[in-house]
Design an enzyme around this catalytic site. Sequence first.
Site, PDB file in Angstrom:
ATOM      1  N   LYS A 197       0.853  -1.193   0.000  1.00 30.41           N
ATOM      2  CA  LYS A 197       0.000   0.000   0.000  1.00 30.41           C
ATOM      3  C   LYS A 197       0.882   1.235   0.000  1.00 30.41           C
ATOM      4  CE  LYS A 197      -1.908   2.642   3.171  1.00 30.41           C
ATOM      5  NZ  LYS A 197      -1.836   3.917   2.435  1.00 30.41           N
ATOM      6  N   GLU A 272      10.400   0.789  10.328  1.00 32.14           N
ATOM      7  CA  GLU A 272      11.455   1.781  10.086  1.00 32.14           C
ATOM      8  C   GLU A 272      10.783   3.139  10.273  1.00 32.14           C
ATOM      9  OE1 GLU A 272      13.351   4.459   9.043  1.00 32.14           O
ATOM     10  OE2 GLU A 272      13.390   3.878   6.927  1.00 32.14           O
ATOM     11  N   CYS A 306      14.087  10.269   6.513  1.00 35.37           N
ATOM     12  CA  CYS A 306      14.110   9.847   7.921  1.00 35.37           C
ATOM     13  C   CYS A 306      15.523   9.901   8.497  1.00 35.37           C
ATOM     14  CB  CYS A 306      13.534   8.447   8.071  1.00 35.37           C
ATOM     15  SG  CYS A 306      14.356   7.252   7.014  1.00 35.37           S
ATOM     16  N   GLU A 403      10.362  15.452  15.029  1.00 31.74           N
ATOM     17  CA  GLU A 403      10.820  15.359  13.642  1.00 31.74           C
ATOM     18  C   GLU A 403      10.078  16.418  12.814  1.00 31.74           C
ATOM     19  OE1 GLU A 403       9.662  11.702  11.567  1.00 31.74           O
ATOM     20  OE2 GLU A 403      11.726  11.554  10.861  1.00 31.74           O
TER      21      GLU A 403
HETATM   22  O1  TXE Z   1       2.875   9.161   8.251  1.00 28.49           O
HETATM   23  P1  TXE Z   1       2.141   7.800   8.503  1.00 28.49           P
HETATM   24  P2  TXE Z   1       2.355  10.560   7.703  1.00 28.49           P
HETATM   25  C1  TXE Z   1       7.102  11.058   9.621  1.00 28.49           C
HETATM   26  C2  TXE Z   1       7.290  12.538   9.342  1.00 28.49           C
HETATM   27  C3  TXE Z   1       5.913  12.986   8.976  1.00 28.49           C
HETATM   28  C4  TXE Z   1       5.079  12.135   9.898  1.00 28.49           C
HETATM   29  C5  TXE Z   1       3.646  11.938   9.490  1.00 28.49           C
HETATM   30  O2  TXE Z   1       7.711  13.185  10.510  1.00 28.49           O
HETATM   31  O3  TXE Z   1       5.712  14.360   9.230  1.00 28.49           O
HETATM   32  O4  TXE Z   1       5.724  10.887   9.882  1.00 28.49           O
HETATM   33  O5  TXE Z   1       3.546  11.506   8.140  1.00 28.49           O
HETATM   34  C6  TXE Z   1      -0.087   4.483   6.295  1.00 28.49           C
HETATM   35  N1  TXE Z   1      -2.497   1.307   9.516  1.00 28.49           N
HETATM   36  N2  TXE Z   1       7.455  10.218   8.490  1.00 28.49           N
HETATM   37  O6  TXE Z   1       1.115  10.982   8.412  1.00 28.49           O
HETATM   38  O7  TXE Z   1       0.778   8.012   9.066  1.00 28.49           O
HETATM   39  C7  TXE Z   1      -0.254   5.712   5.437  1.00 28.49           C
HETATM   40  O8  TXE Z   1      -1.406   5.598   4.623  1.00 28.49           O
HETATM   41  C8  TXE Z   1      -1.750   1.028   8.431  1.00 28.49           C
HETATM   42  C9  TXE Z   1       8.693   9.494   8.597  1.00 28.49           C
HETATM   43  O9  TXE Z   1       2.272  10.479   6.234  1.00 28.49           O
HETATM   44  O10 TXE Z   1       3.070   6.970   9.294  1.00 28.49           O
HETATM   45  C10 TXE Z   1       1.067   5.712   4.672  1.00 28.49           C
HETATM   46  O11 TXE Z   1       0.996   4.772   3.623  1.00 28.49           O
HETATM   47  N3  TXE Z   1      -1.182   1.978   7.674  1.00 28.49           N
HETATM   48  C11 TXE Z   1       8.798   8.438   7.573  1.00 28.49           C
HETATM   49  C12 TXE Z   1       2.061   5.235   5.732  1.00 28.49           C
HETATM   50  O12 TXE Z   1       1.281   4.566   6.716  1.00 28.49           O
HETATM   51  C13 TXE Z   1      -1.365   3.255   8.024  1.00 28.49           C
HETATM   52  C14 TXE Z   1       8.279   8.742   6.234  1.00 28.49           C
HETATM   53  C15 TXE Z   1       2.855   6.325   6.426  1.00 28.49           C
HETATM   54  O13 TXE Z   1       1.959   7.216   7.034  1.00 28.49           O
HETATM   55  C16 TXE Z   1      -2.142   3.608   9.155  1.00 28.49           C
HETATM   56  C17 TXE Z   1       7.034   9.467   6.272  1.00 28.49           C
HETATM   57  C18 TXE Z   1      -2.718   2.563   9.918  1.00 28.49           C
HETATM   58  N4  TXE Z   1      -3.437   2.798  11.013  1.00 28.49           N
HETATM   59  C19 TXE Z   1       6.677  10.189   7.380  1.00 28.49           C
HETATM   60  N5  TXE Z   1      -2.132   4.966   9.268  1.00 28.49           N
HETATM   61  C20 TXE Z   1      10.114   7.685   7.512  1.00 28.49           C
HETATM   62  N6  TXE Z   1      10.382   6.863   8.534  1.00 28.49           N
HETATM   63  O14 TXE Z   1      10.835   7.753   6.524  1.00 28.49           O
HETATM   64  C21 TXE Z   1      -1.397   5.446   8.247  1.00 28.49           C
HETATM   65  N7  TXE Z   1      -0.940   4.423   7.488  1.00 28.49           N
END
Ligand code: TXE
Length: 499
Positions: A197, A272, A306, A403
Site C-alpha cells: 500500500k 522503520e 528519515c 521530527e
Molecule cells: O505518516 P504515517 P504521515 C514522519 C514525518 C511525517 C510524519 C507523518 O515526521 O511528518 O511521519 O507523516 C499508512 N495502519 N514520516 O502521516 O501516518 C499511510 O497511509 C496502516 C517518517 O504520512 O506513518 C502511509 O501509507 N497503515 C517516515 C504510511 O502509513 C497506516 C516517512 C505512512 O503514514 C495507518 C514518512 C494505519 N493505522 C513520514 N495509518 C520515515 N520513517 O521515513 C497510516 N498508514
Amino acid sequence: MSGSQVATLASVQIFLDRQHGLYIDGGQQAAQSEKRLTIYNPATGEPIATTADASTADVDKAVMSAWKAFVARTWAGRLPAERERILLRFADLVEQHTEELAQLETLEQGKSIHISRAFEVGCTLNWMRYTAGLATKITGSTLDVSIPMPEGARYQAWTRKEPVGVVAGIVPWNFPLMIGMWKVMPALASGCSIVIKPSETTPLTLLRVAELATEAGIPDGVFNVVTGSGSECGTALTSHPQVAKVSFTGSTATGKQIARSAADRLTRVTLELGGKNPAIVLKDADPQWVIEGLMTGSFLNQGQVCAASSRIYIEAPLFDNLVSGFEQAVKSLNVGPGMSETANINPLVSRAHCDKVQAFLQEAQQNNAELLSGNAGPGGNGYYVAPTLVVNPDASLRLNREEVFGPVVNLVRVADGEEALRLANDTEYGLTASVWTRDLSHALSYSDRLQAGTVWINSHTLIDANLPFGGMKQSGTGRDFGPDWLDGWCETKSVCVRY
Ligand code: TXE
C-alpha cells in the site's frame, strides 16, 4: 530563478489520465469501493490524477490473491535461479522506464527530477539487482545435536529458511518508489507474495511498477498494489489474518499502532520509523566537508528523509565560521518546481505537510529564535518552504525534539564534544547520527557512544544495499539491507532426522 522545465512525456500524461483501479492478480481491477483519492502536483497545488480508495473488501481480495499464489507455490516453488533471473529482468524493465517513472515521481511527490532519476530510479536499481542476487544465496546450517534416546540412536539436523508467507508493505510518501521496492524486492527474492500500500498522497509509481513486474514474468497474485487511506485500507491490510509479516516505513505513532494490532496475531513486524538525527562537529573538522556533507544531509528531498541531519552540534571554536558558511550555502539554493532543470530545493509533498513544517517555524519565530532563511520559492499554490537554519534554538521549542521532516536544521553551539554527545543522545529516537573530525580516535570513540542504528564519520545520509539500516530506541525495530536481509522475510525451520 528555477529555470526551464522538463517536458512531460506523452506516456506519463496517458498514465495520469487513466481511471486507475487496484493491481490484483496480475492486472488492474476496478475497486469495489467507489471512493477516489485525488493526487496533487506539489509545485502547483493542481490535481493531476485520481486513484481508487480501497475498502476493507478490496484489501481482502488482494490478500486472498496473494495467499492463493503463495499456497500454490507459483513463485516460492520456482528454482532460486529462476527467481533471480526474473527479478533481474524486472530491474532491466524499470531501468528502461527510468524517465517515465522519474517524471511520475516528481509530479506526484514534488522532488527534483534529478533526484527522481538518480535516487528513486537509479539507486532503486542497485537495490533491485543486489536483492535479486540474494535469491540464490539463502542458506541454513547443519547442526550436531546430542539427543540421547532411544539408546544408540543418532540424529542429524539442519535448518532451512522458508518464505514467511503473505507480506503487507506499507510505504510512506517521501521516497515512494525506492522505499516501496525495499519491501517488494526482499519479499519476492525470498519467495513471499506481497500486497503493498503506497501512501495515499503518492500512489502512482508503484501502480506503474506492478505492471512491469508482470511483464518481467512474476506470476499473477504475487505482487499486488492497493491504494487507499491509512485508516481503512492500511488497517485492513496490516490486521488481515492471512498476512504473516508487516514491513512498515512511516511515523513512530503509526508504527506503534501497527505493532499493537500485530500483537493480536503475533504477525511479524519490521518498523522503520522517524528520526531526530544529530551531527557532532568537532573543532578539528574540515569546514568544507562539513558544509558540503551536512547541506546534503539536511536538505536532500527538502529534508523529507528519515535519516536527515536535523540537529548539528558544533564545538565553539568552529561555530561562527560554520554558521556563516551554512548561511551562504542556504541563501544560494535555488527554489522551484521539481520539473525545473536548475532548482535544488522543491516543494514539500502536500499542503498538510507544508502547513505542519511552517507551524514549527512560526513557533520558533514567536519565541524569538534566530532564523536564517534562503529563497522562499515561486509562491502561488505550490507547497514551498524556504530552506532555514535555526541558530541556537531554545530547548523548549518543539523543533528541538520532534521530527520536522522539512528543509529546516538546527545549528547549536556546544562547549565541547562531550556536551554534544549528551545532547545528541537526549532523544527518544535512534535512527542515524554523524561525527565530523580529522582525529580517528575521536571519531571511533563518539561513534561507539552514539545511540543510533547507523553512524557516519565525515558524511551523513549515505546508504547502501550492502549496509544494514534501521533504528534503535523509538526509531524502529529490525534491519533492512545487507547480506542477511532475507532473514527477516523467512522463517527458520529446523529439521531433525534419526538414522
Ligand atoms: O505518516 P504515517 P504521515 C514522519 C514525518 C511525517 C510524519 C507523518 O515526521 O511528518 O511521519 O507523516 C499508512 N495502519 N514520516 O502521516 O501516518 C499511510 O497511509 C496502516 C517518517 O504520512 O506513518 C502511509 O501509507 N497503515 C517516515 C504510511 O502509513 C497506516 C516517512 C505512512 O503514514 C495507518 C514518512 C494505519 N493505522 C513520514 N495509518 C520515515 N520513517 O521515513 C497510516 N498508514
